[in-house]
Design a protein around this motif. Structure first.
Motif, PDB file in Angstrom:
ATOM      1  N   SER A   1       1.004  -1.240  -0.213  1.00 26.11           N
ATOM      2  CA  SER A   1       0.048   0.106  -0.104  1.00 26.11           C
ATOM      3  C   SER A   1       0.829   1.155  -0.019  1.00 26.11           C
ATOM      4  O   SER A   1       0.323   2.302   0.121  1.00 26.11           O
ATOM      5  N   LEU A   2       2.269   1.133  -0.090  1.00 28.43           N
ATOM      6  CA  LEU A   2       3.152   2.030   0.113  1.00 28.43           C
ATOM      7  C   LEU A   2       3.397   2.945  -1.338  1.00 28.43           C
ATOM      8  O   LEU A   2       3.651   4.055  -1.411  1.00 28.43           O
ATOM      9  N   TRP A   3       2.864   2.399  -2.364  1.00 28.31           N
ATOM     10  CA  TRP A   3       2.957   2.877  -3.734  1.00 28.31           C
ATOM     11  C   TRP A   3       1.935   2.640  -4.630  1.00 28.31           C
ATOM     12  O   TRP A   3       1.313   1.546  -4.249  1.00 28.31           O
ATOM     13  N   ALA A   4       1.753   3.409  -5.783  1.00 31.45           N
ATOM     14  CA  ALA A   4       0.830   3.215  -6.783  1.00 31.45           C
ATOM     15  C   ALA A   4       1.033   2.135  -7.706  1.00 31.45           C
ATOM     16  O   ALA A   4       2.258   1.517  -7.546  1.00 31.45           O
ATOM     17  N   SER A   5       0.082   1.402  -8.365  1.00 28.46           N
ATOM     18  CA  SER A   5       0.463   0.390  -9.074  1.00 28.46           C
ATOM     19  C   SER A   5       1.552   0.414 -10.160  1.00 28.46           C
ATOM     20  O   SER A   5       2.155  -0.495 -10.735  1.00 28.46           O
ATOM     21  N   ASP A   6       1.675   1.620 -10.655  1.00 28.45           N
ATOM     22  CA  ASP A   6       2.599   1.907 -11.871  1.00 28.45           C
ATOM     23  C   ASP A   6       3.941   1.782 -11.145  1.00 28.45           C
ATOM     24  O   ASP A   6       4.970   1.353 -11.805  1.00 28.45           O
ATOM     25  N   PHE A   7       4.163   2.335  -9.923  1.00 28.38           N
ATOM     26  CA  PHE A   7       5.503   2.013  -9.386  1.00 28.38           C
ATOM     27  C   PHE A   7       5.859   0.421  -8.988  1.00 28.38           C
ATOM     28  O   PHE A   7       6.896  -0.037  -9.156  1.00 28.38           O
ATOM     29  N   ALA A   8       4.717  -0.256  -8.526  1.00 29.33           N
ATOM     30  CA  ALA A   8       4.930  -1.546  -8.425  1.00 29.33           C
ATOM     31  C   ALA A   8       5.242  -2.426  -9.596  1.00 29.33           C
ATOM     32  O   ALA A   8       6.177  -3.341  -9.521  1.00 29.33           O
ATOM     33  N   ASP A   9       4.737  -1.816 -10.949  1.00 29.62           N
ATOM     34  CA  ASP A   9       5.041  -2.521 -12.279  1.00 29.62           C
ATOM     35  C   ASP A   9       6.438  -2.086 -12.340  1.00 29.62           C
ATOM     36  O   ASP A   9       7.183  -2.984 -12.952  1.00 29.62           O
ATOM     37  N   LEU A  10       6.863  -1.075 -12.112  1.00 30.67           N
ATOM     38  CA  LEU A  10       8.404  -0.654 -12.380  1.00 30.67           C
ATOM     39  C   LEU A  10       9.225  -1.654 -11.338  1.00 30.67           C
ATOM     40  O   LEU A  10      10.332  -2.204 -11.911  1.00 30.67           O
ATOM     41  N   LEU A  11       8.883  -1.635 -10.193  1.00 34.40           N
ATOM     42  CA  LEU A  11       9.397  -2.705  -9.346  1.00 34.40           C
ATOM     43  C   LEU A  11       9.731  -4.070  -9.726  1.00 34.40           C
ATOM     44  O   LEU A  11      10.725  -4.863  -9.791  1.00 34.40           O
ATOM     45  N   ARG A  12       8.581  -4.469 -10.443  1.00 35.60           N
ATOM     46  CA  ARG A  12       8.543  -5.783 -11.132  1.00 35.60           C
ATOM     47  C   ARG A  12       9.486  -6.109 -12.240  1.00 35.60           C
ATOM     48  O   ARG A  12      10.160  -6.858 -12.637  1.00 35.60           O
ATOM     49  N   GLN A  13       9.549  -4.837 -12.999  1.00 37.70           N
ATOM     50  CA  GLN A  13      10.540  -4.944 -14.338  1.00 37.70           C
ATOM     51  C   GLN A  13      11.986  -4.867 -13.522  1.00 37.70           C
ATOM     52  O   GLN A  13      12.769  -5.611 -14.202  1.00 37.70           O
ATOM     53  N   VAL A  14      12.108  -4.206 -12.580  1.00 42.88           N
ATOM     54  CA  VAL A  14      13.520  -4.155 -11.904  1.00 42.88           C
ATOM     55  C   VAL A  14      13.978  -5.411 -11.596  1.00 42.88           C
ATOM     56  O   VAL A  14      15.108  -5.971 -11.715  1.00 42.88           O
ATOM     57  N   VAL A  15      13.113  -6.306 -10.950  1.00 38.28           N
ATOM     58  CA  VAL A  15      13.293  -7.574 -10.473  1.00 38.28           C
ATOM     59  C   VAL A  15      13.510  -8.278 -11.718  1.00 38.28           C
ATOM     60  O   VAL A  15      14.609  -9.323 -11.660  1.00 38.28           O
ATOM     61  N   GLN A  16      12.923  -8.578 -12.694  1.00 40.51           N
ATOM     62  CA  GLN A  16      12.988  -9.334 -13.857  1.00 40.51           C
ATOM     63  C   GLN A  16      14.405  -8.846 -14.665  1.00 40.51           C
ATOM     64  O   GLN A  16      15.184  -9.826 -15.096  1.00 40.51           O
ATOM     65  N   TYR A  17      14.722  -7.511 -14.610  1.00 38.45           N
ATOM     66  CA  TYR A  17      16.054  -7.075 -15.136  1.00 38.45           C
ATOM     67  C   TYR A  17      17.285  -7.829 -14.416  1.00 38.45           C
ATOM     68  O   TYR A  17      18.262  -8.090 -14.696  1.00 38.45           O
ATOM     69  N   SER A  18      16.956  -7.622 -13.102  1.00 37.79           N
ATOM     70  CA  SER A  18      17.886  -8.178 -12.099  1.00 37.79           C
ATOM     71  C   SER A  18      18.309  -9.589 -12.352  1.00 37.79           C
ATOM     72  O   SER A  18      19.430 -10.104 -12.227  1.00 37.79           O
ATOM     73  N   MET A  19      17.430 -10.232 -12.875  1.00 38.68           N
ATOM     74  CA  MET A  19      17.379 -11.742 -13.090  1.00 38.68           C
ATOM     75  C   MET A  19      18.004 -12.270 -14.399  1.00 38.68           C
ATOM     76  O   MET A  19      18.410 -13.338 -14.611  1.00 38.68           O
TER      77      MET A  19
END
Length: 353
Positions: free
Chosen positions: A331-349
């Motif tokens: 609940s700390l951020w909006a869905s667009d930032f959550a999606d960005l974090l998902r992309q960062v994780v995917q990039y990390s892997m």
């Protein structure tokens, strides 16, 4: 938000890093009156501004903007510069610990010192100690900058120093965790949480939230639910790159971890799955400062044959899924930032450096 949006923060962060270093140099100019001090400030600037992702700083600046509705906010970028300088401090020490000759494709600080001051007989010990002091100087510059910001950063400072302190515990465990000392895969994962997860993901996000005035009491719990598995996935990929990656892409030799005798999750799983004959061979290679590219190939082959590479891959993907689920649920951020974090994780892997 996309990864490209995140990458766009890098040049702005570099401008703020340069400003911090220039301001500090001006502050102490009367004390910079010998060869080593002049060299140290020059080296810090060169090292800090080497081409890099600026991932940690960009995450902080981007989240600050997302929370405040600003774009490339000066305050958020100032925080990003501090976070990146803290990152440099840890890298400089890590280079000494790993006995690395290069970082981002260029000589490490201790290597630079020994070459620069060979005319006065600088040896390996002196060069290592100088590099450690340069790293500590970078940390002090970062703290100096954070405390001097135009907004109240008391809470941010507390968060920052707590997290970097925990990272220090992880680094100490890394130094002690050589291949000749007994450990478990679970202990290595716990070390990864401390040395990678906290400062790569938890610290930037918590600092940005605090700077933006978010006082949610569950912030640390929610950020760690994302950041701990995200950092684990990041580090497991790092382990793979350290052995199987391209030195031309990473800017580091694949023999660094072998020479140091570092007991990574990948190494630990390999040792637990190989034959006694293979184990004897591995123990003769890993930790041997004279190990060669041929020896590295032997290590790679055993890691693949035993299935250790596959085990690490499965764990990395599991951690990645956990991180993405936590990002979406927060609940700390909006869905667009959550999606960005998902992309960062995917990039990390998937990253190659």
């Amino acid at each position: 938000m996309t990864l490209e949006d995140l990458k766009n923060y890098a040049p702005y962060i570099d401008q703020h890093i340069e400003k911090v270093l220039c301001d500090f140099a001006e502050e102490v100019q009367l004390e910079v009156d010998d060869e080593q001090a002049i060299w140290a400030l020059s080296t810090i600037r060169e090292y800090a501004l080497r081409p890099g992702k600026r991932l940690r700083g960009a995450l902080a600046a981007c989240l600050y903007d997302a929370k405040t509705g600003e774009t490339y906010a000066e305050v958020g970028l100032s925080l990003a510069a501090v976070i990146e300088l803290m990152h440099d401090y840890l890298l400089i020490l890590d280079d000494v610990m790993d006995r690395s000759a290069t970082r981002r494709g260029l000589p490490t600080v201790h290597e630079q010192y020994q070459k620069q001051f060979s005319h006065i007989g600088a040896d390996g010990f002196e060069s290592d100690m100088m590099a450690i002091n340069v790293g500590l100087l970078v940390q002090h510059i970062a703290s100096w900058s954070l405390s001097g910001m135009d907004v109240n950063t008391k809470i941010v400072q507390q968060i920052m120093h707590r997290n970097i302190g925990i990272t220090g515990f992880g680094q100490m465990a890394d130094v002690a965790g050589t291949i000749t000392r007994p450990t478990t895969s679970e202990q290595i994962i716990k070390k990864y949480y401390k040395k990678s997860s906290i400062y790569t993901f938890v610290n930037p996000l918590l600092c940005a939230l605090a700077l933006a005035g978010d006082t949610d009491e569950t912030a640390q719990q929610q950020v760690e639910a994302f950041g701990l598995p995200a950092g684990l996935a990041f580090q497991l990929r790092d382990d793979w790159l350290g052995i199987f990656g391209s030195p031309e892409e990473s800017g580091k030799s694949n023999l660094d971890d072998i020479h140091e005798g570092k007991n990574t999750f990948l190494v630990q799983e390999t040792l637990g799955r190989c034959t006694e004959a293979q184990k004897k061979t591995l123990l003769e290679i890993i930790g041997n400062e004279q190990a060669t590219e041929d020896d590295l190939k032997v290590v790679k082959d055993v890691m693949v044959q035993t299935g250790a590479v596959d085990v690490a891959q499965v764990l990395m993907e599991k951690a990645g899924r956990e991180a993405c689920e936590a990002a979406r649920a927060s609940s700390l951020w909006a869905s667009d930032f959550a999606d960005l974090l998902r992309q960062v994780v995917q990039y990390s892997m998937e990253r190659i450096k």
